[in-house]
Design a protein around this motif. Structure first.
Motif, PDB file in Angstrom:
ATOM      1  N   ARG A  67      54.359  50.123  29.620  1.00 57.90           N
ATOM      2  CA  ARG A  67      54.287  49.317  28.271  1.00 57.90           C
ATOM      3  C   ARG A  67      55.028  48.065  28.797  1.00 57.90           C
ATOM      4  NH1 ARG A  67      54.246  50.268  22.966  1.00 57.90           N
ATOM      5  NH2 ARG A  67      54.409  52.738  23.386  1.00 57.90           N
ATOM      6  N   GLY A  68      54.178  46.582  28.492  1.00 59.01           N
ATOM      7  CA  GLY A  68      54.724  45.578  28.830  1.00 59.01           C
ATOM      8  C   GLY A  68      54.429  44.858  30.062  1.00 59.01           C
ATOM      9  N   ASP A  69      53.746  45.771  30.841  1.00 65.13           N
ATOM     10  CA  ASP A  69      53.103  45.156  32.131  1.00 65.13           C
ATOM     11  C   ASP A  69      52.054  44.037  32.022  1.00 65.13           C
ATOM     12  OD1 ASP A  69      54.458  47.034  33.611  1.00 65.13           O
ATOM     13  OD2 ASP A  69      52.819  48.520  34.173  1.00 65.13           O
ATOM     14  N   ARG A  70      52.279  43.062  32.882  1.00 66.55           N
ATOM     15  CA  ARG A  70      51.180  42.134  32.892  1.00 66.55           C
ATOM     16  C   ARG A  70      50.193  42.491  33.984  1.00 66.55           C
ATOM     17  NH1 ARG A  70      52.995  37.602  30.006  1.00 66.55           N
ATOM     18  NH2 ARG A  70      51.494  36.133  31.055  1.00 66.55           N
ATOM     19  N   ILE A  71      49.151  42.459  33.463  1.00 62.07           N
ATOM     20  CA  ILE A  71      47.798  42.844  34.563  1.00 62.07           C
ATOM     21  C   ILE A  71      47.126  41.590  34.919  1.00 62.07           C
ATOM     22  CG2 ILE A  71      45.868  44.214  35.008  1.00 62.07           C
ATOM     23  CD1 ILE A  71      47.030  46.245  32.489  1.00 62.07           C
ATOM     24  N   PRO A  72      47.052  41.239  36.079  1.00 63.33           N
ATOM     25  CA  PRO A  72      46.107  39.805  36.708  1.00 63.33           C
ATOM     26  C   PRO A  72      44.838  40.435  36.347  1.00 63.33           C
ATOM     27  CG  PRO A  72      47.198  41.066  38.495  1.00 63.33           C
ATOM     28  CD  PRO A  72      47.742  42.060  37.386  1.00 63.33           C
ATOM     29  N   SER A  73      44.165  39.165  35.840  1.00 65.83           N
ATOM     30  CA  SER A  73      42.688  39.323  35.648  1.00 65.83           C
ATOM     31  C   SER A  73      41.995  38.327  36.821  1.00 65.83           C
ATOM     32  CB  SER A  73      42.169  38.860  34.160  1.00 65.83           C
ATOM     33  OG  SER A  73      42.722  37.520  33.824  1.00 65.83           O
ATOM     34  N   GLU A  74      41.068  39.194  37.495  1.00 62.86           N
ATOM     35  CA  GLU A  74      40.285  38.289  38.468  1.00 62.86           C
ATOM     36  C   GLU A  74      39.070  37.643  37.878  1.00 62.86           C
ATOM     37  OE1 GLU A  74      39.190  41.319  41.386  1.00 62.86           O
ATOM     38  OE2 GLU A  74      41.269  42.052  41.965  1.00 62.86           O
ATOM     39  N   ALA A  75      38.498  38.015  36.830  1.00 59.87           N
ATOM     40  CA  ALA A  75      37.344  37.191  36.592  1.00 59.87           C
ATOM     41  C   ALA A  75      37.048  37.887  35.023  1.00 59.87           C
ATOM     42  CB  ALA A  75      36.237  37.364  37.400  1.00 59.87           C
ATOM     43  N   LEU A  76      36.717  36.977  34.116  1.00 59.01           N
ATOM     44  CA  LEU A  76      36.224  37.119  32.945  1.00 59.01           C
ATOM     45  C   LEU A  76      34.620  36.947  32.553  1.00 59.01           C
ATOM     46  CD1 LEU A  76      39.130  35.600  30.717  1.00 59.01           C
ATOM     47  CD2 LEU A  76      38.849  37.995  31.190  1.00 59.01           C
ATOM     48  N   GLU A  77      34.068  37.932  32.421  1.00 59.78           N
ATOM     49  CA  GLU A  77      32.574  37.808  32.084  1.00 59.78           C
ATOM     50  C   GLU A  77      32.114  38.068  30.750  1.00 59.78           C
ATOM     51  OE1 GLU A  77      30.565  40.056  35.043  1.00 59.78           O
ATOM     52  OE2 GLU A  77      31.654  38.988  36.744  1.00 59.78           O
ATOM     53  N   LEU A  78      31.016  37.364  30.212  1.00 53.86           N
ATOM     54  CA  LEU A  78      30.289  37.582  29.107  1.00 53.86           C
ATOM     55  C   LEU A  78      29.077  38.059  29.520  1.00 53.86           C
ATOM     56  CD1 LEU A  78      30.581  37.566  25.888  1.00 53.86           C
ATOM     57  CD2 LEU A  78      29.900  35.168  26.003  1.00 53.86           C
ATOM     58  N   ARG A  79      28.904  39.419  29.125  1.00 53.99           N
ATOM     59  CA  ARG A  79      27.364  39.865  29.336  1.00 53.99           C
ATOM     60  C   ARG A  79      26.516  40.342  28.234  1.00 53.99           C
ATOM     61  NH1 ARG A  79      29.366  44.712  33.690  1.00 53.99           N
ATOM     62  NH2 ARG A  79      30.402  43.242  35.279  1.00 53.99           N
ATOM     63  N   ALA A  80      25.253  40.030  28.333  1.00 53.10           N
ATOM     64  CA  ALA A  80      24.368  40.095  27.320  1.00 53.10           C
ATOM     65  C   ALA A  80      23.906  41.572  27.468  1.00 53.10           C
ATOM     66  CB  ALA A  80      23.214  39.091  27.495  1.00 53.10           C
ATOM     67  N   GLY A  81      23.563  42.257  26.372  1.00 51.48           N
ATOM     68  CA  GLY A  81      23.078  43.663  26.387  1.00 51.48           C
ATOM     69  C   GLY A  81      22.358  43.846  25.079  1.00 51.48           C
TER      70      GLY A  81
END
Length: 229
Positions: A67-81
C-alpha cells in the motif's frame, strides 16, 4: 450424448467434493485522476475443480507491491478495440445455464430443440440458431409473450416442486398454469398480424409475391398457413 452424461456425473461428484480454496489480491493504481485495477489469484486447493473440469481456477501472479508504493510507468497507450459476440453454446454450456436459472437439466431438451428445427449443430458441436428458432423467439417477444425466457420454465418447475411438498394442491397449480397460458394464447391470437410480419420477414424472400392473409391467419412455418378455426 456421452459427454452430456459425463458432465452430469462430474457435477454430481463435484457436489460431494471438498471446497476449492484460494487467495485473491486486488491492486488499485491511480494515474492522474484515473483508477486502474488488476486482480491476482493463488490457488491453494483445487477441491471440487479436480473433478468438475468445466470451470477452473488458475493461478494469476502479480508483482509484489505494498500500500502506498509508487510504480513507475514506462508507457501509456490508448488502444482501439471492439467487443466480440459470446461463443455459441455447447451442450454442457446449455445445461449449466439451465441449472443456473433453476431449470431441471433434462438431457432430452437438447435433442428436442434439434428435432424441432430451432437449432442445429455446427462443425464444433455447438448450437447454431436456425430461422425457425429465431422467428419463434422474436414473435414471442414482439407479442410480449415471454415463453422463450428461462424464468417461465423455472416457475413451472418450482410449482411442481411445491406440489411434492404439499405447499400447493395439484388442482390449484393446474388452474394457475392454464390461466397463465390461456392469457398468453389470447395475446398471440390478438397479435396474429405481428406474428405474420415476423414470419414474412424471416422466411419469405424480399421480392417474393405473398398472398394477403385473411383475418386471424398467420404463418407458422415457411409458406404454410394456418387458418383460425
Amino acid at each position: 450424448m456421452d459427454r452430456l452424461y459425463e458432465y452430469i456425473a462430474r457435477r454430481f461428484l463435484a457436489c460431494c467434493s471438498v471446497d476449492a480454496k484460494g487467495s485473491e489480491t486486488l491492486v488499485v493504481a491511480q494515474v492522474g485522476s484515473e483508477l486502474f485495477n488488476a486482480k491476482g489469484m493463488i490457488v491453494e486447493q483445487l477441491g471440487l475443480y479436480e473433478v468438475f473440469i468445466y470451470d477452473r481456477w488458475v493461478d494469476k501472479h502479480l508483482p509484489p507491491v505494498a500500500r502506498g508504493d509508487r510504480i513507475p510507468s514506462e508507457a501509456l497507450e490508448l488502444r482501439a478495440g471492439k467487443t466480440e459476440p459470446p461463443p455459441l453454446l455447447s451442450e454442457s454450456d446449455l445445461i449449466s445455464l439451465m441449472d443456473r436459472h433453476g431449470i431441471g437439466t433434462d438431457a432430452t431438451i437438447a435433442q428436442k430443440i434439434l428435432e424441432r428445427g430451432y437449432v442445429s449443430k455446427n462443425h464444433s458441436k455447438r448450437f447454431q440458431p436456425e430461422l425457425l428458432g429465431l422467428a419463434l423467439v422474436e414473435s414471442y417477444e414482439t407479442c410480449q409473450v415471454h415463453l422463450a425466457r428461462p424464468y417461465m420454465r423455472a416457475h413451472q418447475e418450482q410449482s411442481l416442486k411445491r406440489i411434492s411438498t404439499n405447499s400447493i394442491g395439484k388442482t390449484e397449480m393446474l388452474e394457475s398454469a392454464l390461466s397463465s397460458f390461456g392469457s398468453m394464447y389470447e395475446l398471440l391470437e390478438t397479435n396474429a398480424r405481428s406474428l405474420d410480419q415476423v414470419s414474412r420477414r424471416t422466411f419469405v424472400e424480399p421480392n417474393a409475391t405473398v398472398p394477403m392473409l385473411p383475418e386471424g391467419a398467420f404463418f407458422i412455418r415457411p409458406r404454410i398457413l394456418l387458418q383460425e378455426t
